[in-house]
Design a protein around this motif. Structure first.
Motif, PDB file in Angstrom:
ATOM      1  N   SER A 149       1.016  -1.288  -0.119  1.00  5.26           N
ATOM      2  CA  SER A 149      -0.124  -0.135  -0.009  1.00  5.26           C
ATOM      3  C   SER A 149       0.743   1.244   0.117  1.00  5.26           C
ATOM      4  O   SER A 149       2.181   1.112  -0.059  1.00  5.26           O
ATOM      5  N   LEU A 150       0.289   2.525  -0.109  1.00  3.72           N
ATOM      6  CA  LEU A 150       0.852   3.678  -0.108  1.00  3.72           C
ATOM      7  C   LEU A 150       1.712   3.887   1.339  1.00  3.72           C
ATOM      8  O   LEU A 150       2.945   4.622   1.339  1.00  3.72           O
ATOM      9  N   ASN A 151       1.389   3.236   2.354  1.00  3.67           N
ATOM     10  CA  ASN A 151       1.889   3.709   3.537  1.00  3.67           C
ATOM     11  C   ASN A 151       2.922   2.361   4.075  1.00  3.67           C
ATOM     12  O   ASN A 151       3.171   2.050   5.025  1.00  3.67           O
ATOM     13  N   LYS A 152       3.439   1.642   2.884  1.00  6.28           N
ATOM     14  CA  LYS A 152       4.317   0.415   3.055  1.00  6.28           C
ATOM     15  C   LYS A 152       3.732  -0.573   3.982  1.00  6.28           C
ATOM     16  O   LYS A 152       4.732  -1.366   4.570  1.00  6.28           O
ATOM     17  N   THR A 153       2.579  -1.110   3.842  1.00  4.97           N
ATOM     18  CA  THR A 153       2.419  -2.139   4.503  1.00  4.97           C
ATOM     19  C   THR A 153       2.008  -3.190   3.330  1.00  4.97           C
ATOM     20  O   THR A 153       1.515  -3.052   2.315  1.00  4.97           O
ATOM     21  N   PHE A 154       2.352  -4.630   4.007  1.00  2.00           N
ATOM     22  CA  PHE A 154       2.289  -5.414   2.995  1.00  2.00           C
ATOM     23  C   PHE A 154       1.132  -6.436   3.375  1.00  2.00           C
ATOM     24  O   PHE A 154       0.856  -6.828   4.433  1.00  2.00           O
ATOM     25  N   THR A 155       0.549  -7.079   2.199  1.00  2.00           N
ATOM     26  CA  THR A 155      -0.406  -8.065   2.185  1.00  2.00           C
ATOM     27  C   THR A 155      -0.253  -9.356   1.213  1.00  2.00           C
ATOM     28  O   THR A 155      -0.078  -8.895   0.133  1.00  2.00           O
ATOM     29  N   ARG A 156      -0.478 -10.458   1.727  1.00  2.00           N
ATOM     30  CA  ARG A 156      -0.466 -11.490   0.417  1.00  2.00           C
ATOM     31  C   ARG A 156      -1.718 -11.835   0.248  1.00  2.00           C
ATOM     32  O   ARG A 156      -2.562 -11.989   1.135  1.00  2.00           O
ATOM     33  N   LEU A 157      -1.885 -12.137  -1.117  1.00  2.00           N
ATOM     34  CA  LEU A 157      -3.105 -12.530  -1.511  1.00  2.00           C
ATOM     35  C   LEU A 157      -3.130 -13.947  -2.063  1.00  2.00           C
ATOM     36  O   LEU A 157      -2.117 -14.500  -2.126  1.00  2.00           O
ATOM     37  N   GLU A 158      -4.300 -14.549  -1.766  1.00  2.00           N
ATOM     38  CA  GLU A 158      -4.369 -15.960  -2.068  1.00  2.00           C
ATOM     39  C   GLU A 158      -5.569 -16.119  -3.040  1.00  2.00           C
ATOM     40  O   GLU A 158      -6.707 -15.469  -3.232  1.00  2.00           O
ATOM     41  N   ASP A 159      -5.007 -16.813  -4.178  1.00  2.00           N
ATOM     42  CA  ASP A 159      -6.092 -17.048  -5.230  1.00  2.00           C
ATOM     43  C   ASP A 159      -6.540 -15.866  -5.906  1.00  2.00           C
ATOM     44  O   ASP A 159      -7.811 -15.619  -6.089  1.00  2.00           O
ATOM     45  N   ALA A 160      -5.742 -14.881  -6.040  1.00  2.00           N
ATOM     46  CA  ALA A 160      -6.179 -13.686  -6.638  1.00  2.00           C
ATOM     47  C   ALA A 160      -6.293 -13.388  -8.144  1.00  2.00           C
ATOM     48  O   ALA A 160      -7.111 -12.661  -8.724  1.00  2.00           O
ATOM     49  N   GLY A 161      -5.799 -14.364  -8.987  1.00  2.00           N
ATOM     50  CA  GLY A 161      -5.913 -14.450 -10.286  1.00  2.00           C
ATOM     51  C   GLY A 161      -5.017 -13.252 -10.996  1.00  2.00           C
ATOM     52  O   GLY A 161      -4.241 -12.812 -10.380  1.00  2.00           O
ATOM     53  N   VAL A 162      -5.279 -13.026 -11.848  1.00  4.07           N
ATOM     54  CA  VAL A 162      -4.481 -12.073 -12.776  1.00  4.07           C
ATOM     55  C   VAL A 162      -4.927 -10.607 -12.561  1.00  4.07           C
ATOM     56  O   VAL A 162      -6.125 -10.307 -12.801  1.00  4.07           O
TER      57      VAL A 162
ATOM     58  N   ILE B 272      10.736  -3.489   8.408  1.00  4.03           N
ATOM     59  CA  ILE B 272      11.512  -2.977   7.573  1.00  4.03           C
ATOM     60  C   ILE B 272      13.006  -3.196   8.027  1.00  4.03           C
ATOM     61  O   ILE B 272      13.333  -2.376   8.632  1.00  4.03           O
ATOM     62  N   ARG B 273      13.672  -4.202   7.306  1.00  2.00           N
ATOM     63  CA  ARG B 273      14.905  -4.459   8.017  1.00  2.00           C
ATOM     64  C   ARG B 273      15.744  -4.613   6.810  1.00  2.00           C
ATOM     65  O   ARG B 273      15.608  -4.929   5.555  1.00  2.00           O
ATOM     66  N   THR B 274      17.112  -4.551   6.925  1.00  2.00           N
ATOM     67  CA  THR B 274      18.357  -4.672   5.862  1.00  2.00           C
ATOM     68  C   THR B 274      19.417  -5.627   6.592  1.00  2.00           C
ATOM     69  O   THR B 274      19.558  -5.478   7.664  1.00  2.00           O
ATOM     70  N   PRO B 275      19.822  -6.537   5.711  1.00  2.00           N
ATOM     71  CA  PRO B 275      20.861  -7.451   6.204  1.00  2.00           C
ATOM     72  C   PRO B 275      21.975  -6.976   6.606  1.00  2.00           C
ATOM     73  O   PRO B 275      22.538  -5.770   5.915  1.00  2.00           O
ATOM     74  N   VAL B 276      22.752  -7.616   7.405  1.00  2.00           N
ATOM     75  CA  VAL B 276      24.129  -7.114   7.717  1.00  2.00           C
ATOM     76  C   VAL B 276      25.108  -7.796   6.993  1.00  2.00           C
ATOM     77  O   VAL B 276      25.177  -9.040   6.853  1.00  2.00           O
ATOM     78  N   LEU B 277      25.878  -7.011   5.959  1.00  4.82           N
ATOM     79  CA  LEU B 277      26.595  -7.919   4.986  1.00  4.82           C
ATOM     80  C   LEU B 277      28.259  -7.386   5.374  1.00  4.82           C
ATOM     81  O   LEU B 277      28.484  -6.468   5.933  1.00  4.82           O
TER      82      LEU B 277
END
Length: 596
Positions: free
Chosen positions: A293-306, A431-436
């Motif tokens: 979304s615009l506020n950077k929240t993530f949502t996983r969709l199930e069987d959403a199609g195209v 929101i994380r970033t790996p330690v390289l």
């Protein structure tokens, strides 16, 4: 004898004087014309040839042919013309540049273009700019140059030596002529068998490393930045070549519904051929779809199609939804070079006008069938830029020897807070970033404290923000350390430090964590010729400070930061030498008899 003996000497002197006067008085064009002359020079008696001054050019003999016209025209040469059908900056010989382009040039990058520098006389194209004219103009002229070197080619009679000739390709028009020219060529059954045995034809029954992945219409396209950061869609995906790139696109928000590169169907519709030039097709299956979304929240969709991009209104502004932000291909292949499965993971987002130009990420990975890939961060020592291997301590309920508990995502085993443009700590959770390895990092955000915010809740929130979910207990000493070798892993020393400030410490003060400082000490291990990076100590310091509680109606902003530092603690290498051998020799007891 007097007059007859003087005639050869007089002829020699006259010939030398005429040669010197001709060289001094002729122009440059006359010199070039003399070189191209086909008339042989008159021969003189034997004494005359012996009296030729040393260093003067020898006249062409009857067997020497004329110098042919150079195949390469210096006026048509342009080594700085790098862009086809486009004017190159400061390239005065570029035929695509107009007089308007020349007027803005600052200088000619290639002022002189010459032919073969080995000739005594050669053509040269000279380019310059006339800045006194209004507007500035280009000045071009072709002149003859004389090579000052005494080791130069004066006469040549081999025309093919002046250029590289392109080989003539046989076709239906020149085949008979080439057959007569190369009369040793023959076609028979024996030659066909020998050629088939000597050179193997290209194998089209399987994919080989680097081969283009073919689809039903052309090939699998993998957008990537080439000459700039802009995405180039004509880049093909190659077999067994893992790639992960990011590029930008210039998008007009009003046309987002019409652009195929923003649609999910553009990446899921191709069908990959199982092997090259086959009729068996492997469809691309959509494994997961995650929306942002615009506020950077993530949502996983199930069987959403195209899902197709759609331009919708969001208050007074307009946004485009279901825009492809990330594309991840996962291809499974066999040891016979066949593609058996193709999966696709997509990240679709909502884009506003403030986020343009749009950045997209593309990744493709190959996994062999019936094998479990084991990615490493080094073998054995760590490689700069790869993530640290870390994990949690085994629980007491686990059986003995179960090993370190690690996540399957090696880029999520040891992470820190990632900074964003919003700099809002409450919006950065997750929101994380790996330690390289080898990369010193620093990130942070701002936390706004009000009187309505209870101190215990804020403290736990900030701790969770700094440490993340599942802060590791151990770090692997090498990039290929095995999880079952628990005793070899380096423990993470977690230290909590509280600043003692008397004017802040009170009953109404709040001990708030403000920084997480991680220090990784490593050393060079092994041979001096090929040292390996080994982690020897990891310390995580959680720094807290006391802040008085905010009065009603006021607000306080606190900076929360994270820092990662890599320290090289390698001891100076000392070259070792073998000890000199001790001579253990004993003389016989009667060696000095009869003197002693």
């Amino acid at each position: 004898m007097g007059r007859r003996g003087l005639s050869p000497l007089l002829l020699v002197l006259l010939d030398c004087w005429a040669s010197v006067s001709a060289q001094a008085g002729t122009t440059l064009a006359g010199t070039t014309e003399g070189l191209n002359s086909t008339e042989p020079a008159p021969t003189t008696p034997g004494p005359a040839s012996s009296a030729r001054p040393p260093g003067s050019p020898r006249a062409p003999g009857p067997s020497s042919g004329p110098r042919p016209t150079p195949v390469t025209d210096v006026a048509a040469l342009c080594v700085c013309d790098l862009s086809p059908a486009q004017c190159d900056i400061n390239c005065c010989c570029d035929p695509d540049c107009s007089s308007m382009d020349f007027s803005v040039f600052s200088d000619c990058s290639i002022p002189v273009v010459t032919g073969d520098s080995q000739f005594c006389s050669q053509k040269a194209a000279i380019y310059s700019l006339n800045f006194t004219a209004n507007p500035p103009q280009r000045v071009f002229q072709v002149v003859d140059q004389i090579n000052p070197s005494i080791f130069c080619i004066h006469i040549t009679n081999y025309k093919p030596a002046l250029s590289f000739l392109n080989p003539e390709v046989p076709d239906e028009n020149n085949f008979d002529k080439l057959m007569k020219t190369f009369d040793g060529f023959s076609l028979n059954a024996e030659s066909d068998v020998s050629l088939a045995n000597e050179s193997d034809p290209p194998n089209t029954t399987k994919y080989e490393y680097g081969a283009l992945l073919q689809t039903s219409d052309s090939f699998l396209r993998f957008p990537s930045p080439l000459t700039s950061s802009l995405c180039t869609d004509s880049n093909p995906a190659a077999f067994l070549v893992n790639q992960a790139v990011k590029c930008t696109r210039r998008v007009r928000l009003e046309q987002c519904e019409e652009m195929e590169v923003l649609s999910m169907a553009h990446y899921s519709s191709p069908e990959i051929l199982r092997v090259p030039n086959s009729k068996t097709k492997v469809p691309i299956a959509v494994q997961s779809i995650v929306t942002q979304s615009l506020n950077k929240t993530f949502t996983r969709l199930e069987d959403a199609g195209v899902l197709e991009p759609a331009l919708v209104a969001a208050g007074a502004a307009r946004v485009c939804t279901n825009v492809v932000l990330e594309v991840k291909y996962s291809l499974t292949y066999t040891d016979a070079g066949e593609i058996t499965r193709a999966e696709l993971s997509l990240l679709l987002g909502t884009v506003s006008g403030a986020e343009l130009p749009l950045q997209q990420g593309f990744e493709i990975r190959f996994t062999q069938q019936n094998t479990k890939p084991v990615p490493l961060s080094g073998n054995p020592g760590y490689v700069v830029g790869l993530p640290l291997a870390a994990g949690l301590q085994p629980h007491r309920g686990y059986p003995f020897g179960s090993g370190i508990v690690q996540t399957t995502n090696r880029y999520g085993q040891f992470t820190v807070l990632r900074s964003t443009t919003e700099q809002d700590c409450l919006a950065l959770e997750g929101i994380r970033t790996p330690v390289l390895f080898g990369y010193n990092m620093q990130s942070g955000c701002k936390l706004r404290l009000t009187r309505a915010s209870p101190c215990p809740l804020i403290v736990e929130k900030v701790k969770s923000l700094l440490k993340g979910q599942g802060f590791p207990d151990y770090v692997a000493p090498f990039g290929n350390s095995q999880a079952q070798d628990v005793l070899d892993w380096v423990p993470v020393h977690f230290v909590t430090q509280v600043s003692h400030m008397k004017h802040f410490v009170s009953q109404d003060s709040c001990q708030l964590p403000v920084a997480l400082v991680i220090e990784v000490k490593w050393t060079k291990y092994g041979s001096l010729l090929n040292p390996q990076a080994k982690i020897v100590n990891v310390t995580a310091n959680l720094l807290s400070s006391s802040f008085p509680e905010t009065s009603s109606g006021s607000e306080r902003t606190v900076l929360i930061s994270t820092a990662v530092t890599f320290v090289d603690v390698s001891a100076p290498a000392q070259a070792g030498f073998r000890a000199q051998p001790a001579v253990s020799a004993k003389l016989p007891f009667n060696f000095f008899f009869p003197f002693v």
